[in-house]
Scaffold this active site. Structure first.
Site, mmCIF file in Angstrom:
data_model
loop_
_atom_site.group_PDB
_atom_site.id
_atom_site.type_symbol
_atom_site.label_atom_id
_atom_site.label_comp_id
_atom_site.label_asym_id
_atom_site.label_seq_id
_atom_site.Cartn_x
_atom_site.Cartn_y
_atom_site.Cartn_z
ATOM 1 N N ARG A 69 -73.993 25.796 -57.476
ATOM 2 C CA ARG A 69 -74.945 25.922 -58.581
ATOM 3 C C ARG A 69 -76.271 25.220 -58.324
ATOM 4 N NH1 ARG A 69 -70.219 26.998 -60.451
ATOM 5 N NH2 ARG A 69 -69.687 25.325 -59.034
ATOM 6 N N THR A 70 -76.221 23.952 -57.896
ATOM 7 C CA THR A 70 -77.473 23.194 -57.793
ATOM 8 C C THR A 70 -78.375 23.817 -56.730
ATOM 9 O OG1 THR A 70 -76.242 21.232 -58.437
ATOM 10 C CG2 THR A 70 -78.441 20.872 -57.556
ATOM 11 N N LYS A 99 -77.466 16.739 -34.243
ATOM 12 C CA LYS A 99 -77.794 16.096 -32.961
ATOM 13 C C LYS A 99 -77.942 14.586 -33.138
ATOM 14 C CE LYS A 99 -80.616 20.076 -31.570
ATOM 15 N NZ LYS A 99 -82.012 20.471 -31.376
ATOM 16 N N ARG A 120 -79.512 16.610 -51.503
ATOM 17 C CA ARG A 120 -78.158 16.148 -51.883
ATOM 18 C C ARG A 120 -77.555 15.449 -50.680
ATOM 19 N NH1 ARG A 120 -73.620 19.569 -55.000
ATOM 20 N NH2 ARG A 120 -74.999 18.935 -56.700
ATOM 21 N N HIS A 148 -77.256 12.268 -60.738
ATOM 22 C CA HIS A 148 -77.548 13.700 -60.606
ATOM 23 C C HIS A 148 -78.502 14.044 -61.749
ATOM 24 C CE1 HIS A 148 -77.212 17.828 -59.699
ATOM 25 N NE2 HIS A 148 -75.902 17.967 -59.583
HETATM 26 C C1 NCD Z 1 -71.396 18.400 -59.901
HETATM 27 C C2 NCD Z 1 -71.800 17.513 -58.739
HETATM 28 O O1 NCD Z 1 -72.097 18.002 -57.642
HETATM 29 O O2 NCD Z 1 -71.856 16.320 -58.981
HETATM 30 N N1 NCD Z 1 -71.636 19.749 -59.656
HETATM 31 C C3 NCD Z 1 -72.874 20.258 -59.955
HETATM 32 O O3 NCD Z 1 -73.862 19.886 -59.371
HETATM 33 N N2 NCD Z 1 -72.943 21.147 -60.952
HETATM 34 C C4 NCD Z 1 -70.017 18.135 -60.391
HETATM 35 C C5 NCD Z 1 -68.864 18.194 -59.442
HETATM 36 O O4 NCD Z 1 -69.009 18.460 -58.246
HETATM 37 O O5 NCD Z 1 -67.761 17.977 -59.925
#
Ligand code: NCD
Length: 321
Positions: A69-70, A99, A120, A148
């Site tokens: 999703r993100t 590398k 991320r 997040h």
């Molecule tokens: C979450 C995350 O990555 O922290 N997912 C997201 O970004 N919607 C929640 C999760 O992974 O459980």
């Protein structure tokens, strides 16, 4: 120029987060949150009319951890605003990271090629480290069990749209509150916008909400209860989370805890009719699929709101007035 595009430009003239990093929700004032929500609302109502506002801008999506999703909502958001994307998502193993290149050099390199980097990374503090090295804004898309922030904004805006926030609210956060970065950011953000709430932190003892987050609620005078038992009758918002398998060194411990909670269709009978059920997704077994068609289940609305939230954030950070 059509009406909604004009409205978006007007909002962007009044306030801006131009060139700001988005690392933690703690950095935002009430006025920033109001600005982002009005931008989110205008984008949501725009029916794609803001499609060229970020043309000539390029976003890198740099994902060292899995994401559906993100990453895809950031890519979709940038594409819908007319910008370009450098996607380093599932391909991290094909980049120079494999590398042995460190995060700092990777960020400096991508800053030469793009106008914003969405990052991320599995380590807490990595987004700040990247921001310190970067000449372009860094947007934290999850730093380990830390924060997040963009998820917290989309969660908050979903609450604004779905719940009457003028009434007192009981918000139950359920599941892996220890490792869940989404709940860490969301508690901090909610504390900034409302006092008329109570948190119920529902988890097994081993997965309790960290004390520093509870301390923030306390500092804002917001009451909370800590319990392993999920009561369906009183919460107005259920925010369910997955037990974060990847954060356990001992997978036996994970297996013991993973099925701590599961919402089923039968549980719906005990919930308020006005309650909502949220989840940042992905779900594993925390919510049975038979719950999805209930009017209180809003987790797929969250996904759509994630797109508009990320469009709003990209506009706020990148749009020249
Ligand atoms: C979450 C995350 O990555 O922290 N997912 C997201 O970004 N919607 C929640 C999760 O992974 O459980």
């Amino acid at each position: 120029m059509n009406k909604t595009k004009k409205e978006i430009k007007k909002i962007l003239k009044r306030h801006s987060l131009i060139d700001r990093d988005i690392i933690s929700v703690s950095q935002f004032e009430q006025s920033d949150i109001e600005f982002l929500y009005s931008l989110f609302t205008a984008v949501k109502e725009s029916n794609g009319e803001c499609s060229r506002l970020l043309r000539h801008k390029v976003m890198t999506a740099l994902f060292y951890e899995p994401s559906t999703r993100t990453s895809s909502s950031f890519i979709s958001a940038m594409t819908r605003l007319g910008g370009g994307v450098i996607p380093i998502t599932e391909g991290i193993q094909y980049s120079s990271v494999s590398k042995g290149e460190d995060l700092r050099d990777t960020i400096i390199t991508l800053g030469c090629l793009s106008d914003v980097i969405v990052l991320r990374h599995p380590e807490v503090g990595s987004a700040q480290l990247a921001a310190d090295a970067s000449v372009v804004p860094i947007i934290n898309a999850g730093d380990g069990i830390g924060e997040h922030p963009t998820q917290a904004f989309l969660d908050l805006f979903t609450i604004f749209d779905e719940v009457d926030i003028t009434k007192p609210l009981n918000i139950a956060m359920v599941g892996d509150l220890k490792h869940g970065r989404t709940v860490h950011s969301l508690v901090k953000l909610i504390c900034k916008v409302s006092r008329n709430i109570k948190f119920t932190f529902v988890s097994p003892e081993e997965l309790k909400m960290p004390n520093d987050i509870i301390g923030i609620a306390n500092a804002h005078g917001i009451g909370h209860e800590i319990t392993p038992k999920l009561d369906f009758t009183s919460p107005d918002i259920f925010y369910i989370t997955r037990v974060q398998k990847e954060r356990f060194k001992d997978q036996k411990k994970y297996l013991k805890l993973k099925d701590a909670y599961c919402i089923t269709k039968d549980d719906l009978e005990h919930m308020k009719d006005t309650a909502i059920i949220m989840h940042p997704l992905p779900r594993v077994d925390e919510i049975h699929t038979s719950v999805d068609s209930d009017h209180r289940a809003v987790y797929f609305k969250q996904v759509r709101n994630g797109l508009y939230t990320r469009m709003a954030l990209l506009l706020a950070v990148l749009h020249n007035r």
